[in-house]
Design a protein around this motif. Sequence first.
Motif: not given
Length: 413
Positions: A340-341, A354-359
């Motif tokens: 994610v990072l 957060m956007k990346q974690a939810l994608s």
Amino acid sequence: MRLTKRTFIASLMATTVAAFAMAGPAHAEKKYGPGASDTEIRIGNFVPYSGPVSAYGVVGKTMDAYFRMINDQGGVNGRKIKFISYDDAYSPPKAVEQARKLIESDEVLALFGTLGTPSNTAIMKYVNAKKVPHLFLSSGGTRFGADPKAHPWTLPFNPSYESEGRVYANLIKEKYPNAKIAVLVQNDDYGKDIYKGVKDGLGDKVSMIVAEAPYDLSDATVDSQMVKLKASGADLFLNLATPKFAAQSTRKLGELNWRPVHILNNVASQVGAVLVPAGLENAQGAITATFIKDASDPTLANDAEVKQFKEFMAKYMPDGDINNSLYAIGYAMADAMTHVLRQAGDNLTRENVMKQALSLDGFAPRMVYNGLTMKTSETDHFPLEELQIMVFKGDRWVAEGGVISAVTETKKK
């Protein structure tokens, strides 16, 4: 002043260069939230390094070792990860104290891998109010993914406990339809969550449960509960205990010479931490469901991820126990966080993390069972929703059958 052709061209070039010079930094602008800079990313965590479930402390230690490995390899997009991990002793009030310290004093970019259903329940409202990513919780608490609208900043890692409970219920109905079930269950949010899944899964067959014995974390042993359960005449033992008490209850099966079908929940399925102390002879034939590869499984000896994991353990955790799946879980979770990072790039704001974690779509953390991948969205906060049934034979868990779905009822709606 009259411009010659030469001075006009020179002026035009100078203007163009200046324009690019002004546009360049804006185009490549880096964005940082609390805990992030050109050189560092601060991630916060708590796990029970002490207290009644301190066996889970190795999860935090493995995460720390994984991030040390990443830093030795140059970090994430050139930035070193500073992993700040505190002891909450599996105490909700202590968890609240540690979460506040991490967010308000340490100013971490995100919380990651915080462990335990009671502790995460205690901090969830506060963390969401602060709009801090609360990522890859080390808990299968159904509540953590069930209401994305109310808790948009919270994302669990484990398949939900409720789903796991339904898997066991479906297994019982299919393979042991006439069983008399005795249940040992921890008297807290974790126990209630997985037990609800069992009961919901049994549906109109819930009368198959002929005895249940709750215990508290403060209890010294569960010996009396086990005596009560055996006396019920049950021939199927559903063991919904955490490691310390699962080891005690499995050992007690042998002492009581009680040989029911034994279903053991995933959180207490570690060979080294639970079954060896319990006596491997007492665990023969036990059944569990998992999503993590067993590094000690000889059938996975040539698996590339298992090889990498063993190399990691040898270098960064030489005193760790390959037989203890908690190490592999910590490793897989840290791999997911690192992914994610990396995806966040130079936009290290809390919103973008957060956007990346939810994608996530098709990402498979290292050491998660082959065939399992993560998928998330703003309305889907359950990344992993499949499990593999395992049976304990000899000194290890053996896969039996294929990967099975554990989609929650909440998500079906």
